[in-house]
Each structure stands twice: as C-alpha cells, then as structure tokens.
Enzyme design. Structure first.
Site, PDB file in Angstrom:
ATOM      1  NE  ARG A 164      -9.428  16.179  -1.765  1.00 44.67           N
ATOM      2  CZ  ARG A 164      -9.625  16.964  -2.836  1.00 44.67           C
ATOM      3  NH1 ARG A 164     -10.695  16.793  -3.593  1.00 44.67           N
ATOM      4  NH2 ARG A 164      -8.746  17.875  -3.164  1.00 44.67           N
ATOM      5  CB  SER A 238      -5.956  19.605   1.825  1.00 46.88           C
ATOM      6  OG  SER A 238      -5.662  20.324   0.663  1.00 46.88           O
ATOM      7  CD  GLU A 334      -8.301  15.460   1.986  1.00 44.72           C
ATOM      8  OE1 GLU A 334      -8.480  14.315   1.566  1.00 44.72           O
ATOM      9  OE2 GLU A 334      -7.291  16.138   1.735  1.00 44.72           O
TER      10      GLU A 334
END
Ligand code: EPU
Length: 339
Positions: A164, A238, A334
């Site tokens: 990510r 997320s 995130e």
C-alpha cells in the site's frame, strides 16, 4: 480545465466528509495539467491531487489548490507475444477498467474487481486484493511534473512499490500528477486463487476450473459480503495496514491469544490481520459520535451520516490506543490523512 472556488468536497470523497477547498480545478487532459503549471496564480500554489477520493480522510479545509483528475480514455496500446499492454486515463473508474478488459478478452485484473477509486489513484497506494497487487500488473505510469510541466514515464521499479505504498505517496507526493497508467496483462493467463476466501469458493464449486469472469464475480461477491459500498455508507476501505511483526513478537502474542490471524512472510516476519486485532479488542460495530467501526469487517471505519473528519480520527486514535494496550502493536493508517 475548469476552475471552481469555495467548493465543498463532500461529494468528492467516499467517506463523505465536509471539507472546503478554496480552489478546485477539474483536469480533463494532460495539457490541462500543463496549463495549471504555467498559470500565473495557480502555477506556484501548493497542490493537492484528488482522484476518486476513496483513500483520503479530509479532516480540515484545504487551502492548497485541489486538482481533480478526470482524464478519460482506455485502449489496447500493444499486443505482445507474452502480454497485452493496456493504457488508461487516470480519471477512469478502476472497476470499469477491470470489467472492460475482461469483456475484451484481456484477463489479469479480475482479482482487483470492485476496488473503489480511479485508475490514477491505483499506483499511489499500490492497490491490492485477493492475492494480487497493482505492482504485479504495472507496465509504467505516465505523470506530469508540477514544477517543470514535463511528462515522465516511470516503470514499476521507479514507482518503488511497497505494501500500500509507492513513490507517489512519498517523495513525489503533491509534486507530480499521474495522467495515464499502462498495465501489462501476461499471456497465457494464469488464475490467482491462493487467497483463503477464493479457496473457499473453489471448494463450494467442486470440479469448476474458473474463468477470469468467474473469478471477478467471486471477488465481487466476497467484497460485497464484507465491505460496505461507499455509495451507500461512507468509507475508505481498510483504515489501517496489516502490521508486520517479528517471529518472536508473533509467538509472544499467540501464547496469550492462540487464535491470532497471522501469515508467514518470505523474510521470516509475520503479517497480522489488523481487522482481527481490532475485532479482538471489541470494536466491531462500536461508534464514537457519527463515526463507527463496520459491523462485518473491523478494519473499515464508516461515516454513519453527518460525521466530520475529526470524529473519524478520534475513533481511529481510540482503536490504535486499545490495540497497542492489548497487543503492543502500533497500527498505521492506510489512507492519506489530511488533518
Ligand atoms: N478478521 C476478523 N475480524 C474482522 C476482520 C477480519 O477476525 O473484523 C479476520 C478475518 O477472518 C481473516 C483476516 O482477519 O481471517 C483477514 O481479513 P480479510 O481477508 O477480510 O482481509 P484483510 O487483511 O482485513 C486485506 C486488505 C483489503 C483486501 C483484502 C483481501 C489491507 C489493509 N487490507 O484486508 O484491502 O481487500 O485483504 O485481499 O491490506 C483496502 O486496502 O482498502 C482493502 C479493502
């Protein structure tokens, strides 16, 4: 390019947070980016780049010049012996691109179906799901430098992809605009079916050798069962990354919590399921003000309606404190947080 001033960004972020942008510039072409760079007022102003707004938490108003990237277009750039090379404009919705490639008979993106956001945002956070990451399919990224106005092409190595993460979230944040993305879909097609949820689908359908379309349909089913649709309830997928710990830390936690969900990594470390950690702390379905933890997936924070960014951040902080208190693990957000 089209310039608006005093714009509420609520419809432009999937958490549905109210934040004002002093200036919002809609960019529909690569030339539009260069017009901004050469603009007497906006050329020197700090920039904030917005795609589909599906990976950003807007907890304050933005004085930076917001560039909303709406560059369209998708085509087969080249057919090689070992791959199809596809090019898409940064403003195209990611899921539409996945479905279009499948309809054309160019498989390879099916595991990444239904991920919200735009094509241009996909490399920024190296989107990934069900055993596949964008990095696995990326040929190159075309971007325009916001200082010089020059167009550059970065290959996968130059994008410095991580979990990510990419150079666009780090050194190049706010400094260049992704305008086009080139994807490499390898021939012959090979299904990626290692992820537990897909293994379950295989077991439920014995004897089926799934086609790319079938895998896309399964991925959509799995996502719809767990993840809230941002069109219905505000969220950014997320909210935290899955943390990585040493083998010793992992053993330590398992000694106390034998059900810990953990995955061995090639380098001897273990990746833990942040959703499990948050769930184990009792957060699933809990709320602070209008911000809540999704009741089917504790890794997703939702806007129950009317939340402000500060409430989402308060909830996220409270979760971090309790996961640290119980497991000694610091959860890292995130999405990009603008606070
Ligand atoms: N779990 C719980 N309780 C929860 C949530 C999860 O016990 O409330 C457990 C699950 O039972 C499972 C494990 O945690 O054993 C992992 O859950 P899941 O398979 O749903 O995946 P994840 O690790 O939570 C990651 C990505 C998702 C991606 C899925 C599938 C991150 C931060 N998230 O989630 O990506 O779709 O795997 O590949 O890596 C996103 O980035 O926005 C995103 C949704």
């Amino acid at each position: 390019m089209r310039i608006e001033t005093g714009v509420n960004l609520q419809p432009h972020n999937t958490l549905g947070l109210p934040a004002m942008a002093e200036t919002l510039i809609h960019i529909e072409t690569e030339r539009g980016v260069r017009s901004v760079v050469n603009h007497p007022v906006y050329g020197r102003a700090p920039k904030f780049i917005l795609g589909g707004g599906s990976n950003v938490v807007l907890a304050r108003d933005l004085s930076a010049c917001v560039l909303k990237i709406e560059i369209a277009g998708r085509r087969l750039l080249e057919e090689r012996e070992d791959a199809w090379i596809i090019e898409a404009g940064a403003g195209e919705p990611w899921h539409d691109l996945v479905m279009w490639t499948l309809a054309q008979g160019w498989p390879g993106l099916e595991n990444l179906a239904l991920i919200p956001g735009t094509v241009g945002a996909a490399p920024v956070q190296n989107i990934g799901a069900y055993g596949l990451e964008l990095a696995d399919r990326l040929e190159s990224v075309i971007a325009v430098d916001l200082i010089t106005g020059r167009t550059v092409e970065l290959d996968a190595r130059q994008c410095r992809f991580g979990y990510r993460d990419s150079v666009f979230k780090q050194a190049l944040a706010g400094k260049s605009v992704i305008t086009r993305v080139r994807l490499r879909l390898p021939k012959p097609w090979q299904p990626v079916l290692g992820y537990l949820d897909l293994q379950r689908k295989l077991e439920e359908n014995p004897g089926v050798a799934p086609s790319p379309d079938q895998i896309a349909a399964w991925v959509c089913e799995i996502r719809r069962a767990k993840l809230p649709d941002p069109a219905l309830i505000g969220n950014v997928g997320s909210f935290f990354k899955n943390p990585v710990v040493t083998a010793e830390q992992c053993r330590d936690i398992i000694a106390r919590d034998p059900h810990l969900v953990h995955y061995p990594m090639d380098d001897g470390h273990f990746k833990l399921a942040a959703g499990w950690l948050i769930d184990a702390c009792g957060w699933k379905g809990k709320a602070i003000g209008h911000a809540a933890v999704h009741d089917r997936q504790a890794l997703v924070l939702v806007n129950r309606g009317g939340a402000r960014g500060a409430e989402i951040i308060t909830l996220a902080n409270a979760i971090q404190v309790s996961v640290y208190g119980r497991f000694g693990i610091r959860l890292e957000p995130e999405p990009i947080i603008v606070a």
